[in-house]
Design a protein around this motif. Structure first.
Motif, PDB file in Angstrom:
ATOM      1  N   ASP A 114       0.880  -1.008  -0.058  1.00 56.03           N
ATOM      2  CA  ASP A 114       0.174  -0.009   0.011  1.00 56.03           C
ATOM      3  C   ASP A 114       0.821   1.348  -0.050  1.00 56.03           C
ATOM      4  O   ASP A 114       0.484   2.376  -0.569  1.00 56.03           O
ATOM      5  N   TYR A 349      -6.525   1.401   7.672  1.00 54.42           N
ATOM      6  CA  TYR A 349      -5.385   1.538   6.707  1.00 54.42           C
ATOM      7  C   TYR A 349      -4.513   2.617   6.894  1.00 54.42           C
ATOM      8  O   TYR A 349      -5.127   3.576   7.543  1.00 54.42           O
ATOM      9  N   VAL A 375     -11.544   1.694   9.175  1.00 53.25           N
ATOM     10  CA  VAL A 375     -12.373   1.350   8.205  1.00 53.25           C
ATOM     11  C   VAL A 375     -13.325   0.160   8.665  1.00 53.25           C
ATOM     12  O   VAL A 375     -14.439   0.107   8.276  1.00 53.25           O
ATOM     13  N   PRO A 394     -23.193  -0.226   0.957  1.00 56.17           N
ATOM     14  CA  PRO A 394     -22.674   0.759  -0.197  1.00 56.17           C
ATOM     15  C   PRO A 394     -20.844   0.514  -0.435  1.00 56.17           C
ATOM     16  O   PRO A 394     -20.203   0.123   0.501  1.00 56.17           O
ATOM     17  N   THR A 395     -20.592   1.258  -1.544  1.00 48.01           N
ATOM     18  CA  THR A 395     -19.271   1.421  -1.714  1.00 48.01           C
ATOM     19  C   THR A 395     -18.340   1.989  -0.523  1.00 48.01           C
ATOM     20  O   THR A 395     -18.734   2.996  -0.205  1.00 48.01           O
ATOM     21  N   GLY A 396     -17.280   1.245  -0.490  1.00 48.29           N
ATOM     22  CA  GLY A 396     -16.222   1.912   0.691  1.00 48.29           C
ATOM     23  C   GLY A 396     -16.744   1.749   2.099  1.00 48.29           C
ATOM     24  O   GLY A 396     -16.117   2.239   3.050  1.00 48.29           O
ATOM     25  N   ALA A 397     -17.965   0.628   2.206  1.00 43.19           N
ATOM     26  CA  ALA A 397     -18.443   0.486   3.483  1.00 43.19           C
ATOM     27  C   ALA A 397     -17.480  -0.282   4.377  1.00 43.19           C
ATOM     28  O   ALA A 397     -17.227  -0.209   5.389  1.00 43.19           O
ATOM     29  N   GLY A 398     -16.422  -1.213   3.717  1.00 44.42           N
ATOM     30  CA  GLY A 398     -15.517  -1.717   4.343  1.00 44.42           C
ATOM     31  C   GLY A 398     -15.621  -3.567   3.994  1.00 44.42           C
ATOM     32  O   GLY A 398     -15.239  -4.176   4.815  1.00 44.42           O
ATOM     33  N   LYS A 399     -16.509  -3.806   3.103  1.00 45.48           N
ATOM     34  CA  LYS A 399     -16.799  -5.134   2.931  1.00 45.48           C
ATOM     35  C   LYS A 399     -15.735  -5.923   2.283  1.00 45.48           C
ATOM     36  O   LYS A 399     -15.343  -7.117   2.797  1.00 45.48           O
ATOM     37  N   SER A 400     -14.802  -5.402   1.634  1.00 44.68           N
ATOM     38  CA  SER A 400     -13.766  -6.016   1.057  1.00 44.68           C
ATOM     39  C   SER A 400     -12.665  -6.197   1.990  1.00 44.68           C
ATOM     40  O   SER A 400     -12.034  -7.128   2.146  1.00 44.68           O
ATOM     41  N   THR A 401     -12.648  -5.159   2.810  1.00 43.62           N
ATOM     42  CA  THR A 401     -11.576  -5.256   3.947  1.00 43.62           C
ATOM     43  C   THR A 401     -11.929  -6.311   4.965  1.00 43.62           C
ATOM     44  O   THR A 401     -10.868  -6.920   5.262  1.00 43.62           O
ATOM     45  N   TYR A 410      -4.513  -8.972   5.901  1.00 45.75           N
ATOM     46  CA  TYR A 410      -4.038  -7.948   6.799  1.00 45.75           C
ATOM     47  C   TYR A 410      -4.707  -8.637   8.186  1.00 45.75           C
ATOM     48  O   TYR A 410      -5.322  -9.483   8.302  1.00 45.75           O
TER      49      TYR A 410
HETATM   50  P1  ADP Z   1     -16.089  -1.875  -0.046  1.00 46.45           P
HETATM   51  O1  ADP Z   1     -15.406  -3.242  -0.321  1.00 46.45           O
HETATM   52  O2  ADP Z   1     -17.245  -2.148   0.925  1.00 46.45           O
HETATM   53  O3  ADP Z   1     -16.191  -1.016  -1.194  1.00 46.45           O
HETATM   54  P2  ADP Z   1     -13.298  -1.509   1.009  1.00 46.45           P
HETATM   55  O4  ADP Z   1     -13.280  -2.521   2.173  1.00 46.45           O
HETATM   56  O5  ADP Z   1     -12.687  -1.675  -0.391  1.00 46.45           O
HETATM   57  O6  ADP Z   1     -14.861  -0.967   0.755  1.00 46.45           O
HETATM   58  O7  ADP Z   1     -12.903  -0.141   1.367  1.00 46.45           O
HETATM   59  C1  ADP Z   1     -13.262   0.421   2.626  1.00 46.45           C
HETATM   60  C2  ADP Z   1     -12.469   2.084   2.980  1.00 46.45           C
HETATM   61  O8  ADP Z   1     -11.042   1.431   3.017  1.00 46.45           O
HETATM   62  C3  ADP Z   1     -12.613   2.723   1.868  1.00 46.45           C
HETATM   63  O9  ADP Z   1     -12.736   3.947   2.323  1.00 46.45           O
HETATM   64  C4  ADP Z   1     -11.429   2.610   0.757  1.00 46.45           C
HETATM   65  O10 ADP Z   1     -10.904   4.021   0.188  1.00 46.45           O
HETATM   66  C5  ADP Z   1     -10.288   2.377   1.997  1.00 46.45           C
HETATM   67  N1  ADP Z   1      -9.440   1.459   1.509  1.00 46.45           N
HETATM   68  C6  ADP Z   1      -9.394   0.338   1.008  1.00 46.45           C
HETATM   69  N2  ADP Z   1      -8.256  -0.279   0.404  1.00 46.45           N
HETATM   70  C7  ADP Z   1      -7.502   0.454   0.861  1.00 46.45           C
HETATM   71  C8  ADP Z   1      -5.882   0.627   0.949  1.00 46.45           C
HETATM   72  N3  ADP Z   1      -5.092  -0.496   0.529  1.00 46.45           N
HETATM   73  N4  ADP Z   1      -5.304   1.626   1.512  1.00 46.45           N
HETATM   74  C9  ADP Z   1      -6.091   2.553   2.181  1.00 46.45           C
HETATM   75  N5  ADP Z   1      -7.180   2.744   2.107  1.00 46.45           N
HETATM   76  C10 ADP Z   1      -7.804   1.810   1.553  1.00 46.45           C
END
Ligand code: ADP
Length: 608
Positions: A114, A349, A375, A394-401, A410
């Motif tokens: 990152d 992050y 996040v 919603p987008t950016g909610a933290g699902k992927s994280t 992580y």
């Molecule tokens: P979702 O999958 O719900 O769309 P993410 O989990 O991808 O959301 O992201 C959650 C938040 O973390 C977002 O605000 C995104 O900008 C931030 N984010 C995601 N990946 C990174 C990263 N590698 N470094 C910094 N911020 C990140």
């Protein structure tokens, strides 16, 4: 990022250790070469004193002449051997270094990437190691010889005649001052050149990588102008270094000539006064020429040495970043099946590259939680074995994280992620990666065939096992009907396959790995309805009987899941079956209503 000099020396010695025999041999050869260099003027002095001045004995001159020739030939042999030995060892060390850096990079946690751009890392792998390469190929032999020559010439001059040595030292003063100045100015100038080269390369990189957008938006002119500007700046910086060299090197040469003249004057009067012999003064002049030659070549090598030092520093500082995701000293075994559990998990992050570096080096992201809103915060979740859980929001909610934490891409800043009761940080990484497989949105395909790419899931699988896995997923027909079947070359990053085929290959890869827990980040790219249906069937077959967490971008995926979790602002705000959540009339019901109204298109805020 920089490594301190003692650390640099220690790291360099460490890298040389396997080749110490060759290095000792090179040192012995160096002593031989230096002895030859020193013997030349001594022979001249002997011939003058014993053959001309005192006895007029031409045999002495003949013998000295033959000996001189022999010494010159031996010198040639020694330097050749030395250069070959040093360059050979240098290449071997560089080869080790490249392999170590690459392996080290691959073992870094994602937080590290990152903060570091892949272009920067690539430049570190290539540009810095290239600098070391030129040092090894052209510089190291002459550097070692020049240092040896400088030191021994000074010592011999002192022993031969302290008086003349004093005269030489006085003449050397301007060269020393000029060299010190040149060191500072040229170092600045070369740093500036490196920065300008970086600027030029980044424009080149951006232009080539983004050529489709450049052409689509007619950005050719802007980028060409930017490139021209940066290229000009690089040329000016280069010319400045040339100008500095033009001022410095003639100074060294001129001082050498002046010193010789002064020496001949002073030496001549010493001869008259009987303080020195003719041979001594002649030898002295020759030793002094050696001394100035060594200063000249050291100055010429100076930039190379300086940039090599800097390059070694950055490469070693990269190697000094310890991977945090390493096996614990006393790992706990992971059960074959088990509940995935998140206990009060928070994560942020890092906000700065420094924060990411700290995170990658084990400091953890906790400090950054204060700087940047987390996040994820306080997430509690239990996923029983075999359940298919879909995360929406919603987008950016933290699902992927959240999904990445389940796969331990992580580590959480607070709380823990467990499988079968074992904290993932307590498990062996290899075992964890066998139990939990994360399939990212756009599965990365390596160069090679479809089969090679599927085998990444389990390299020891047989062709029959691969076919069986493909059949189970219902994708065998699709992949085997490619032009050359499973042997079809996928091209760079799978460019020769369609988006749907790429997804099928990455699902097949996960199927072959056969993990207990599958984490899927649903691809956002839309496929034609036929391929979409094949992918959906493959996902359904893949998730059958195993714990599956899917980050969904289409609510149709949620409808088919056992349970749906709604993530909003880093919190798990709702969880339950599709039906119960729709009935409850909360956040999910609202999302679902909006999505249904869009008749199959993604609901507002649902696309990534
Ligand atoms: P979702 O999958 O719900 O769309 P993410 O989990 O991808 O959301 O992201 C959650 C938040 O973390 C977002 O605000 C995104 O900008 C931030 N984010 C995601 N990946 C990174 C990263 N590698 N470094 C910094 N911020 C990140």
């Amino acid at each position: 990022m920089s490594a301190s000099p003692p650390r640099l020396v220690r790291a360099s010695l460490e890298m040389m250790r396997p080749y110490r025999r060759q290095l000792v041999l090179a040192l012995i050869v160096l002593v031989g070469a230096l002895s030859c260099t020193l013997a030349g003027p001594a022979l001249v002095s002997y011939a003058i004193n014993h053959g001309l001045v005192r006895h007029h004995d031409y045999r002495v001159i003949e013998v000295a002449g033959i000996a001189y020739l022999a010494v010159a030939l031996a010198f040639f042999g020694f330097t050749r051997t030395q250069t070959r030995l040093l360059s050979g060892v240098g290449e071997l060390i560089l080869n080790d270094l490249r392999k170590r850096v690459f392996a080290h990079l691959l073992s870094q946690p994602l937080a590290f990437f990152d903060s570091e751009s892949s272009a920067q890392l690539l430049s570190r792998m290539t540009a810095d190691i290239d600098v070391l390469e030129s040092l090894v190929q052209s510089g190291i032999g002459s550097f070692v010889t020049s240092v040896g020559l400088f030191v021994t010439s000074l010592a011999v001059l002192l022993v031969m005649s302290p008086l003349l040595f004093g005269v030489t030292c006085c003449c050397l003063v301007p060269v020393v001052i000029a060299a010190a100045r040149y060191r500072i100015t040229s170092s600045r100038a070369y740093t500036s050149v490196r920065h300008r080269i970086g600027d030029t390369l980044s424009t080149l990189d951006e232009g080539l990588a983004g050529v489709r957008v450049v052409q689509a938006f007619r950005q050719e002119r802007r980028l060409a102008d930017q490139f021209a500007e940066r290229n000009d700046a690089q040329r000016d910086a280069d010319l400045h270094t040339v100008a500095l060299g033009c001022r410095f090197f003639p100074k060294v040469e001129g001082t050498g000539v002046v010193t010789t003249a002064v020496l001949l004057l002073v030496g001549g009067s010493f001869i008259h006064l009987g303080l020195a012999s003719v041979g001594t003064v002649a030898a002295f002049a020759l030793y002094m020429a050696n001394l100035f030659n060594s200063i000249q070549s050291l100055s010429q090598l100076f930039d190379l040495l300086q940039s090599s030092g800097a390059a070694l520093g950055t490469v070693f500082s990269l190697l000094a970043v310890d991977p945090t995701m390493v096996d614990p000293a006393d790992p706990e075994p992971l059960p074959r099946r088990g509940t995935v559990e998140l206990r009060d998990v928070s994560f942020a992050y890092p906000s700065t590259p420094a924060g990411a570096a700290a995170m990658a080096s084990g400091a953890g992201p906790v400090g950054d939680l204060h700087e940047r809103p987390p996040v994820l915060s306080g997430v509690d979740l239990q996923i029983p074995p075999g359940e298919h859980l879909v995360l929406v929001g919603p987008t950016g909610a933290g699902k992927s994280t959240l999904a990445k934490l389940i796969g331990r891409l992580y580590d959480p800043a607070a709380g823990s992620v467990r499988f079968g009761g074992v904290d993932l940080r307590r498990a062996r990484l290899a075992e964890l990666r066998r139990r939990v497989v994360v399939v990212p949105q756009e599965g990365f395909l390596f160069r090679g065939s479809v089969l090679d790419n599927v085998l990444v899931g389990r390299p020891d699988a047989s062709a029959e096992e691969v076919l069986e896995a493909l059949e189970r997923l219902g994708v065998a027909r699709h992949l085997t009907s490619l032009p050359e079947g499973l042997d079809t070359d996928v091209g760079e990053r799978g460019a020769r396959l369609s988006a749907g085929e790429r997804q099928l290959v990455s699902l097949a890869r996960a199927a072959l790995a056969d993990p207990a827990v599958l984490v899927l980040d649903e691809a956002t790219s839309s496929l034609d309805p036929g391929t979409e249906a094949v992918v959906e069937r493959a996902v359904a077959s893949l998730s059958r009987g195993r714990t599956t967490v899917t980050v969904a971008h289409r609510l149709s995926t949620a409808e088919r899941a056992d349970r749906v979790g709604v993530v909003r602002d880093g919190k798990l705000v709702e969880i339950g079956s599709h039906r119960s959540l729709v009935a409850a009339g909360g956040a999910y019901a609202e999302l679902f209503r909006a999505w249904s109204a869009g008749v199959g298109t993604a609901a507002p805020g649902m696309t990534a």
